[in-house]
Structure formats: C-alpha cells, structure tokens
Design an enzyme around this catalytic site. Structure first.
Site, mmCIF file in Angstrom:
data_model
loop_
_atom_site.group_PDB
_atom_site.id
_atom_site.type_symbol
_atom_site.label_atom_id
_atom_site.label_comp_id
_atom_site.label_asym_id
_atom_site.label_seq_id
_atom_site.Cartn_x
_atom_site.Cartn_y
_atom_site.Cartn_z
ATOM 1 N N GLY A 1 -18.646 -4.012 0.711
ATOM 2 C CA GLY A 1 -17.340 -3.402 0.989
ATOM 3 C C GLY A 1 -17.551 -1.926 1.256
ATOM 4 O O GLY A 1 -17.442 -1.106 0.347
ATOM 5 N N GLY B 1 -16.000 0.662 2.309
ATOM 6 C CA GLY B 1 -14.896 1.620 2.432
ATOM 7 C C GLY B 1 -15.296 2.911 1.731
ATOM 8 O O GLY B 1 -16.491 3.178 1.499
ATOM 9 N N GLY C 1 -17.046 2.257 -1.767
ATOM 10 C CA GLY C 1 -18.362 1.640 -1.597
ATOM 11 C C GLY C 1 -19.383 2.636 -1.072
ATOM 12 O O GLY C 1 -20.514 2.732 -1.566
ATOM 13 N N ASN D 1 -8.820 -2.495 -7.783
ATOM 14 C CA ASN D 1 -7.600 -2.081 -8.476
ATOM 15 C C ASN D 1 -6.841 -3.314 -8.912
ATOM 16 O O ASN D 1 -7.048 -4.406 -8.401
ATOM 17 C CB ASN D 1 -6.699 -1.312 -7.508
ATOM 18 C CG ASN D 1 -7.002 0.169 -7.518
ATOM 19 O OD1 ASN D 1 -7.445 0.711 -8.530
ATOM 20 N ND2 ASN D 1 -6.753 0.817 -6.394
ATOM 21 N N LYS E 1 -4.397 1.333 -15.593
ATOM 22 C CA LYS E 1 -4.436 1.889 -14.232
ATOM 23 C C LYS E 1 -3.408 1.183 -13.346
ATOM 24 O O LYS E 1 -2.733 1.809 -12.530
ATOM 25 C CB LYS E 1 -5.842 1.750 -13.639
ATOM 26 C CG LYS E 1 -5.936 2.438 -12.292
ATOM 27 C CD LYS E 1 -7.337 2.608 -11.787
ATOM 28 C CE LYS E 1 -7.327 3.420 -10.491
ATOM 29 N NZ LYS E 1 -8.517 3.203 -9.693
ATOM 30 N N ASN F 1 2.767 3.910 -6.619
ATOM 31 C CA ASN F 1 2.449 3.465 -5.255
ATOM 32 C C ASN F 1 3.598 2.804 -4.477
ATOM 33 O O ASN F 1 3.877 3.213 -3.343
ATOM 34 C CB ASN F 1 1.223 2.543 -5.299
ATOM 35 C CG ASN F 1 -0.051 3.292 -4.976
ATOM 36 O OD1 ASN F 1 -0.115 4.009 -3.983
ATOM 37 N ND2 ASN F 1 -1.067 3.147 -5.816
ATOM 38 N N ASN G 1 3.218 12.105 -3.814
ATOM 39 C CA ASN G 1 3.404 11.739 -5.222
ATOM 40 C C ASN G 1 4.316 12.719 -5.959
ATOM 41 O O ASN G 1 5.164 12.313 -6.758
ATOM 42 C CB ASN G 1 2.050 11.678 -5.927
ATOM 43 C CG ASN G 1 1.173 10.560 -5.407
ATOM 44 O OD1 ASN G 1 1.600 9.794 -4.535
ATOM 45 N ND2 ASN G 1 -0.045 10.444 -5.915
HETATM 46 O O1 PAF Z 1 -3.580 4.611 -5.464
HETATM 47 C C1 PAF Z 1 -3.627 5.849 -5.568
HETATM 48 O O2 PAF Z 1 -3.444 6.609 -4.634
HETATM 49 C C2 PAF Z 1 -3.927 6.424 -6.929
HETATM 50 O O3 PAF Z 1 -4.336 5.386 -7.785
HETATM 51 C C3 PAF Z 1 -2.774 7.190 -7.573
HETATM 52 C C4 PAF Z 1 -3.042 7.361 -9.043
HETATM 53 C C5 PAF Z 1 -1.443 6.480 -7.368
HETATM 54 C C6 PAF Z 1 -2.711 8.595 -7.046
HETATM 55 O O4 PAF Z 1 -2.402 8.724 -5.708
#
Ligand code: PAF
Length: 311
Positions: free
Chosen positions: A11, A13, A16, A106, A187, A195, A205
């Site tokens: 992977g 990306g 990786g 993730n 996480k 997100n 954010n």
């Molecule tokens: O996915 C992401 O971008 C990150 O995990 C987070 C913590 C939301 C920060 O942008």
C-alpha cells in the site's frame, strides 16, 4: 526481529511510503524494504522531513501479483481500510505460515477479521504521524507523531516490542502496548467526531469550534461515548464523557488548519473511510440497542463510501 529483516510494505500511499523510506534510510544494514502496490511506483522515492531535509532512496518496488521470491520477516498492510482485505487476499497464498502481519488501518473494521484469517501473528498499529503524497516520487512527512503497536487480544508482546524498536530506530517513535483495541477505538472516536462533519460541510478542522458546528460535534461525542461505554472501551484517561470531549477538542485545536483525510478524499473523488469509521460505531449501537441518530445522519449525509463506478 533481529539481523537483516525483510519488510514488505503493501500500500504505497503516504503512510506506506513514509514507513518504507524511514526504515530504508535510518537503519544501517538492518532492513531490506520492498514496496508493493497494485501498480509499480518509481523506485527512487524522496521523503521531505518535517525539518525540510530530503531523504532520497532507491527502494525495491513491485506489484502485489508479483511479490519477491524471498519470504518477508514482516508484512505491513498500509492500504486504506476498504482495500486491506483484498490486498491481504492477493498475497496470503505467497506467505509462509507464521509470517507476521502488521495492520495500519484507521477505524475498527478489517482488523478483527484479518486477525482471525491470517495464518500467523497479527499486530495492529495506530499512528499520529502526519504525511501526504506530493507526487509519484515524493512524500512529505508533515509532522512527527507517535505509533502504538499491539495484538488485538494482547499477546505477541516480543514481536510488538521488536517492531516498535525497529520503527523507533528509524525515526518513527513507537512503543508496544497491551491495549491496542482501546487505542484503535479511541482514534476511531476522534475520527468520527471530526471527519464526517468536516467532509460534509467542506470546512477545516478548526471551524468545528464555531457555530453552527460546535453543538453538532458535542452531540456526536455524546453518542460515541455512550456506545463505547456499552462496548467496554476505556475512555481516554478514564474520565467518561469529559475524557472524550477533552480528547476531541484537543485534536481539533492541534489540527485546526488541517483539511482532514475524509475531506481530502471527498474533494479528490476518492473512496472515503466512512465504513471503517462510522460502520463499527453503528454496528455496536445496534448490538447494544442504543439509538444513534447523529451518527446515522452523518453516514447517510456522506453518501456511498465509494463513488459510483470506482473499484
Ligand atoms: O483523518 C484525519 O485527518 C485525522 O485523523 C484527524 C485527527 C481527523 C485530523 O485531521
């Protein structure tokens, strides 16, 4: 993990390539790195460090249907969550039983299934390292972070410790933990609170701190905290709802200028990690008979995780 280890990074990306270049660049004589993808990348890759240094290395690169003949000491799956099982299926038959697998995805979706399915020890890793791809031959290591490694059901402590040392020596601070399941959920909780909202409203954010978004974030945190309490996931620093709120708002403040990953995916027309992030929370809500209208609304508002017509 000792001697001249061979690591396959599957992977290529941002994450990786970051791991591949760090392992290849910093561990003198210790690690042989092969980068595998669905297509072959240029072998010469450059990492721009957070300090602005350029590390250029020529890596072994190949495709997942043509892996090296020498068996690896460890395979790192660094694909997005929705691609992990297909990447594993493409390689599994070529791996000797007992080959360690490290999952960097993730969310909390493919990890239990791959832990069950893989014929060898499986570790999960979660990282706050920040990186982005800046072209076919360049990846930018935008900010230093911390990586935690462990097996979902505990165990494999020596393997996790050895891998954490390897990463640490390579300039990616890492440590082995016994509670990786809680860490992955933590996480995921942060990702679920940030997100989908920033992707839906196409904001950075930090804008979540302002009206009308702040109460939306608070409502999502409250749902997530209730679901994770029922699921038996330890809140960060053991403080219940306030622990989750403190964690999420600290990440929002620390990443205020970021375009989060899901927003980047939406803007680029790529598949999002919606299913890996919201899916496990909604499934847990159903298991525990908890209403989760906010999360369900976010899932519906994001539309299909994969844009129509894409694999
Ligand atoms: O996915 C992401 O971008 C990150 O995990 C987070 C913590 C939301 C920060 O942008």
């Amino acid at each position: 993990m000792s001697g001249r280890d061979s690591h396959w990074i599957v992977g290529p990306g941002a994450l990786g390539r970051l791991i591949a270049l760090r392992l290849a660049a910093r561990t003198t004589g210790g690690v042989e790195v092969t980068l595998l993808g669905r297509r072959r990348l240029p072998a010469t890759q450059t990492l721009v460090t957070p300090e602005g240094e350029r590390l250029t290395r020529t890596l072994r690169v190949t495709t997942t249907d043509n892996p090296p003949s020498r068996a690896p000491d460890a395979v790192h799956l660094t694909t997005k969550a929705h691609a992990a099982e297909a990447a594993h299926a493409a390689l599994a038959a070529r791996l000797p039983p007992g080959t360690p697998l490290v999952l960097w995805q993730n969310g909390f979706d493919c990890q239990p299934r791959l832990t069950e399915r893989h014929a060898g020890p499986v570790l999960c890793a979660t990282t706050t390292e920040g990186a982005f791809v800046a072209g076919e031959e360049r990846v930018v290591h935008a900010g230093h972070g911390q990586t935690l490694v462990g097996a979902l059901a505990g165990g494999h402590r020596d393997l996790a410790g050895g891998l954490a040392r390897r990463l640490d020596e390579a300039g990616l601070p890492a440590r082995a933990v016994d509670d990786i399941r809680d860490r992955l959920w933590q996480k995921l909780a942060v990702n679920a609170a940030i997100n989908p909202l920033v992707a839906r409203f196409r904001i950075r954010n930090g804008q979540l701190r302002d009206r009308p978004f702040r109460p939306m974030v608070e409502a999502v945190i409250a749902e997530v905290a209730t679901i994770l309490a029922a699921e038996g996931v330890a809140p960060p620093r053991g403080e219940g709802l306030d622990g989750w709120r403190t964690l999420v708002w600290a990440v929002v403040a620390g990443t205020a200028n970021n375009r989060a990953s899901m927003l980047q995916d939406v803007l680029a027309g790529r598949p999002t990690e919606r299913d890996a992030i919201l899916g496990p929370l909604l499934a847990a809500a159903r298991r525990h008979d908890i209403a989760a209208p906010r999360l369900a609304g976010l899932e519906a508002g994001l539309g299909p995780a994969r844009p129509a017509g894409r694999p």
